[in-house]
Scaffold this motif. Structure first.
Motif, PDB file in Angstrom:
ATOM      1  N   ALA A 106       0.826  -1.208   0.000  1.00 11.34           N
ATOM      2  CA  ALA A 106       0.000   0.000   0.000  1.00 11.34           C
ATOM      3  C   ALA A 106       0.863   1.260   0.000  1.00 11.34           C
ATOM      4  O   ALA A 106       0.577   2.220  -0.725  1.00 11.34           O
ATOM      5  N   ALA A 107       1.935   1.251   0.812  1.00 12.15           N
ATOM      6  CA  ALA A 107       2.809   2.425   0.863  1.00 12.15           C
ATOM      7  C   ALA A 107       3.508   2.655  -0.465  1.00 12.15           C
ATOM      8  O   ALA A 107       3.682   3.796  -0.903  1.00 12.15           O
ATOM      9  N   ARG A 108       3.932   1.576  -1.121  1.00 12.29           N
ATOM     10  CA  ARG A 108       4.640   1.754  -2.403  1.00 12.29           C
ATOM     11  C   ARG A 108       3.689   2.174  -3.514  1.00 12.29           C
ATOM     12  O   ARG A 108       4.035   3.013  -4.352  1.00 12.29           O
ATOM     13  N   LEU A 109       2.473   1.607  -3.546  1.00 15.52           N
ATOM     14  CA  LEU A 109       1.511   2.002  -4.578  1.00 15.52           C
ATOM     15  C   LEU A 109       1.176   3.489  -4.483  1.00 15.52           C
ATOM     16  O   LEU A 109       0.932   4.144  -5.492  1.00 15.52           O
ATOM     17  N   ALA A 110       1.173   4.016  -3.265  1.00 15.95           N
ATOM     18  CA  ALA A 110       0.869   5.440  -3.093  1.00 15.95           C
ATOM     19  C   ALA A 110       1.929   6.330  -3.732  1.00 15.95           C
ATOM     20  O   ALA A 110       1.649   7.493  -4.058  1.00 15.95           O
ATOM     21  N   LEU A 111       3.147   5.804  -3.926  1.00 18.15           N
ATOM     22  CA  LEU A 111       4.232   6.587  -4.511  1.00 18.15           C
ATOM     23  C   LEU A 111       4.367   6.409  -6.014  1.00 18.15           C
ATOM     24  O   LEU A 111       4.997   7.220  -6.682  1.00 18.15           O
ATOM     25  N   PRO A 169       0.263   6.903 -11.376  1.00 14.71           N
ATOM     26  CA  PRO A 169      -1.019   6.193 -11.568  1.00 14.71           C
ATOM     27  C   PRO A 169      -1.017   5.259 -12.774  1.00 14.71           C
ATOM     28  O   PRO A 169      -1.595   4.175 -12.717  1.00 14.71           O
ATOM     29  N   GLN A 170      -0.363   5.651 -13.872  1.00 12.74           N
ATOM     30  CA  GLN A 170      -0.391   4.802 -15.058  1.00 12.74           C
ATOM     31  C   GLN A 170       0.265   3.453 -14.802  1.00 12.74           C
ATOM     32  O   GLN A 170      -0.168   2.426 -15.331  1.00 12.74           O
TER      33      GLN A 170
END
Length: 478
Positions: A97-102, A105-106
């Motif tokens: 979750a923390a890495r996806l937030a960084l 978006p593509q």
């Protein structure tokens, strides 16, 4: 407690994987094809995931590149049953979750599409996708995504059966004929842009490009009017001549790539502007550590192989140029010297570097060590060939005979992944080597290099990873 042979092997495995995850992107390099890169990288991912899964997940907290971060997330979600119990799954979930937030978006939408194609639909995956989409909605970015990443958002929403109660984005994606107009400006601009030429200038640049072509808008007119909607990187990509806006705010490596893309005449004409922008970017990266590294010498590779490949043009040279300005900022005032492999005659301007000639690393390392600096940083792909092996021999003699007390700290950072060796190419066993993709990561990689040098063990490496993970999931700057 003395370390076992298994601990030493595990530490070597982890460092090898981190080097690959920082540098490799599965694209063609100067000496290896894209297929070789992908095959080598896929083997490393599977090997470390199977044998060191907690460390594999912890790599998400390090400064690895986005390509490998996405691969790690996908592999962890594909193999959820291999996690170390409920606690292991929770730890992986927080890291993911923390890495996806960084991530951009593509890339996230591309990841969700790959998971759907692979039929990865376990409960944890659905929860992660739903939480990420909810965070995008809370930040006001979901309507923007509906316009710019329409197919990706539709795929993700269908995969987790996401509802859009009271949200215009749901109608925009799945029932576009239901509403005559939209309250959200971006959604309504997209509707109007089909028949109203002026509306396309209210859209993101990449979406507006398609409508401009449909309406037959001249390219020059379109670029002039859409300029306020463009990001800094989009401006750099479209303004290859003439002054680009706000260069001083660009990231250091991106700025170095832009400078190297300019003709020599333009670099000379804009020398003061470009040099000032590079020094400003380096100063931001150095931050409070500016001027604290003492006497620093750098050996920088501008040989022919630094030209990179067709898909990574001049990337190794750009990293070397960025490191040059960053090391200049980190060194004490007036205590920095640069030694390019092509030579550094009086009046040499680093803005005019170009990839050419052999790689006489050994000779340049001798030049750099002559003044006995506090730190020597070598930025090279490690292919020492003029003559072959001289650099390794120079470093061996220096470390064992001339400086056994290690008064000079020597670190080699390598921007090129060696697919055949499953690692970045090293110069000498006595000198730590770390992979590097962006010059901005130099200081952190020098910290990682202490583990490669062998003076700290596997327990210390795991403790370091635990600290990075703790800071990462709390949202502290990396």
């Amino acid at each position: 407690m003395p370390e076992t042979y298994a601990d030493l092997i595990a530490a070597e495995d982890v460092l090898l994987f981190v080097n690959a995850a920082v540098t490799a992107t599965g694209q063609r390099e100067f000496r290896s094809s894209a297929g070789e890169q992908r095959l080598s990288l896929a083997f490393l991912h599977e090997y470390v995931r199977v044998n060191h899964r907690p460390v594999y997940a912890a790599a998400l907290a390090l400064d690895i590149n986005d390509h490998n971060a996405v691969t790690i997330v996908e592999q962890l979600l594909r193999t959820a049953d291999e996690a170390d119990g409920p606690a292991g799954k929770r730890a992986e979930g927080r890291l993911i979750a923390a890495r996806l937030a960084l991530l951009p978006p593509q890339r996230v939408y591309r990841l969700f599409r790959a998971l759907r194609a692979a039929k990865v639909n376990n409960r944890r995956t659905r929860a992660i996708v739903r939480d990420w989409l909810a965070a995008r909605a809370a930040s006001g970015g979901l309507a923007h995504d509906a316009v710019k990443y329409r197919s990706g958002l539709k795929t993700a929403a269908r995969h987790v059966h996401r509802r859009f109660p009271g949200d215009e984005s749901g109608d925009f994606l799945f029932a576009p004929g239901r509403r005559v107009r939209y309250e959200h400006a971006a959604l309504d601009a997209y509707r109007r842009a089909h028949y109203e030429q002026g509306a396309l200038y209210e859209l993101p640049f990449t979406v507006a490009e398609g409508f401009a072509a449909k309406h037959g808008v001249p390219r020059a007119v379109f670029l002039e009017r859409i300029a306020p909607r463009m990001t800094r990187l989009e401006r750099l990509r479209t303004q290859r001549s003439g002054p680009a806006t706000d260069l001083a705010a660009m990231p250091l490596t991106r700025l170095a790539l832009f400078v190297l893309s300019l003709p020599f005449g333009e670099r000379v004409a804009r020398r003061a502007e470009l040099t000032g922008a590079l020094r400003a970017a380096a100063g931001r990266v150095a931050g409070p550590y500016a001027g604290t590294w003492g006497r620093v010498a750098a050996v920088l590779d501008d040989s022919h192989s630094s030209s990179g490949s067709a898909v990574k043009r001049r990337r190794p040279l750009a990293v070397a140029l960025g490191c040059h300005f960053l090391l200049e900022a980190l060194a004490a005032p007036g205590a920095y010297s640069a030694h390019w492999t092509s030579g550094t005659p009086d009046g040499f301007d680093p803005l005019l570097v170009r990839p050419w000639g052999p790689t006489p690393l050994g000779t340049r390392i001798l030049d750099a060590l002559e003044a006995a600096p506090d730190r020597l940083v070598i930025v090279s792909d490690g292919w020492d060939n003029a003559p072959p092996g001289l650099a390794g021999e120079v470093l061996r003699v220096w470390r064992t005979r001339l400086d056994p007390e290690r008064r000079t700290s020597v670190v080699h950072v390598n921007p090129v992944y060696d697919a055949a060796g499953f690692d970045v190419r090293r110069l000498a066993p006595s000198v730590p080597t770390a992979g590097i993709r962006d010059a901005e990561d130099l200081a952190a990689l020098v910290e990682i290099a202490q583990f490669a040098e062998g003076r700290t063990g596997f327990a210390e490496l795991l403790a370091y990873l635990d600290r990075r993970v703790e800071l990462f999931v709390k949202g502290a700057p990396r």
